[in-house]
Design an enzyme around this catalytic site. Structure first.
Site, mmCIF file in Angstrom:
data_model
loop_
_atom_site.group_PDB
_atom_site.id
_atom_site.type_symbol
_atom_site.label_atom_id
_atom_site.label_comp_id
_atom_site.label_asym_id
_atom_site.label_seq_id
_atom_site.Cartn_x
_atom_site.Cartn_y
_atom_site.Cartn_z
ATOM 1 N N GLY A 13 -41.945 0.928 -13.857
ATOM 2 C CA GLY A 13 -43.108 0.351 -13.873
ATOM 3 C C GLY A 13 -44.303 1.165 -13.082
ATOM 4 N N THR A 127 -43.585 0.955 -6.395
ATOM 5 C CA THR A 127 -43.705 -0.340 -7.282
ATOM 6 C C THR A 127 -44.377 -1.350 -6.601
ATOM 7 O OG1 THR A 127 -41.984 -2.045 -7.776
ATOM 8 C CG2 THR A 127 -41.230 -0.344 -6.088
ATOM 9 N N ARG A 173 -39.622 -9.638 -9.904
ATOM 10 C CA ARG A 173 -38.366 -10.094 -10.745
ATOM 11 C C ARG A 173 -37.393 -10.444 -9.754
ATOM 12 N NH1 ARG A 173 -37.863 -6.016 -15.526
ATOM 13 N NH2 ARG A 173 -38.349 -4.616 -13.779
#
Ligand code: ADP
Ligand code: F6P
Length: 322
Positions: A13, A127, A173
């Protein structure tokens, strides 16, 4: 012996500040007399030979931009041993003997595999989730949180005007760090994170009722993506308490935007450190932050570290957000 040739790629990501890290790697490498290559679209670029020599001007005017000028990707082919050997062979053919990999845990597992295949790799934590156990900070975290608080402040304006409850999902997440800090910064009545089991009656309903008793008529609940279920939670709160409730999923807005000062500076320092490690002939290392200092760890050691959730901060939030 010829010039040291190194490459830099971004993987997994994207995160605001990745550009600042790329810029730092390119310029630190050139300052050390190295040839520096940019690899496009993560490990896919190594597999496809999508690689370009960088110069000082290749990375001009990118420090203030979100996203990554090198693009990013998730590469299934690179997860296979064959893919890793192919990528290593391409590096060796190009004379590239070191790669800086900016990404998350998955990208670091890839960096370890590529080091094992013969090309020294250094991981740099990039991230928004702040979910890398060995590092107390990951590039992009600060920007993502500032974007989220900006959005939630706006949501609060409308929740307040209507005497409503707003349930807001932020990214993360497997990690509640964004939710925790954003929840504190926005005065959320409840913060739900994947690291702490919650009971809807005790941790949401009772807290709203207690707050209501003090005269407050609008409420914000912050929920980490890893907990999820914000639409159902909104319905439940509305039915259970008779308070009009709305759910909002902030989503990918948190991944974009101009990086904050913290992300630009940390990315610049971490990128520089990664080049220093390659210059020392090291591979299989991850750059990390520990007690506000930049350190490095063996990748396997880093990947095996347990993540520690800041329970103390979580308890402080519970005390003061009423
Ligand atoms: P992140 O780096 O943000 O954790 P991913 O888990 O998607 O993101 O990993 C990014 C890429 O790293 C994957 O698409 C794959 O190419 C590579 N990768 C992930 N796990 C492994 C692994 N175990 N071995 C080799 N490469 C991996
Ligand atoms: O790891 C960063 C992150 O934004 C997580 O918070 C989120 O769960 C995930 O990536 C979303 O990934 P994708 O870009 O595949 O939608």
């Amino acid at each position: 012996m010829g010039k040291n040739k190194i490459a830099v790629l971004t993987s997994g990501g994207d995160a605001p500040g990745m550009n600042a890290a790329v810029r730092s790697v390119v310029r630190s490498g050139i300052a050390k007399g190295m040839n520096v290559y940019g690899v496009y679209r993560g490990y896919n670029g190594l597999l496809n030979g999508d690689v370009e020599k960088m110069n000082l001007r290749s990375v001009s005017d990118i420090i203030g931009y979100g996203g990554t000028m090198l693009y990013t990707a998730r590469s299934e082919e690179f997860k296979t041993l064959k893919g890793q050997q192919k990528a290593a062979k391409h590096c060796q053919e190009m004379g590239i003997n070191g790669v800086v990999v900016i990404g998350g845990d998955g990208s670091f597992a890839g960096a370890r595999a590529l080091t094992n295949a013969g090309v020294n790799c250094i991981g740099v934590p990039g991230t928004i989730d702040n979910d890398i156990a060995c590092s107390e900070y990951t590039i992009g975290f600060d920007t993502a949180m500032n974007t989220a608080i900006d959005m939630i402040d706006k949501i609060r304006d409308t929740a307040q005007s209507h005497d409503r409850c707003s349930i807001v999902e932020v990214m993360g997440r497997r990690c509640g760090d964004i939710a925790l800090q954003v929840g504190i910064a926005c005065g959320a009545t409840s913060i739900l994170v994947p690291e702490v089991r919650y009971d809807i009656e005790r941790d949401v309903i009772a807290r709203i009722v207690d707050t209501q008793k003090t005269g407050k008529k609008h409420f914000v609940v912050v929920v980490a993506e890893g907990v999820g279920g914000v639409n159902d939670l909104a319905k439940y709160v509305e039915q259970r308490l008779g308070i009009e409730t709305r759910a909002t999923i902030l989503g990918h807005v948190q991944r974009g935007g101009s990086p904050t000062l913290r992300d630009r500076v940390v990315a610049s320092i971490m990128g520089h450190k990664a080049v220093e490690l390659l210059a020392e002939g090291k591979g299989n290392r991850v750059v990390a932050m520990k007690e506000n200092k930049i350190v490095d760890y063996d990748i396997t050691e880093a990947l095996e570290m347990p993540r520690v959730f800041n329970k103390n901060l979580y308890d402080i939030a519970k005390t003061i957000s009423i």
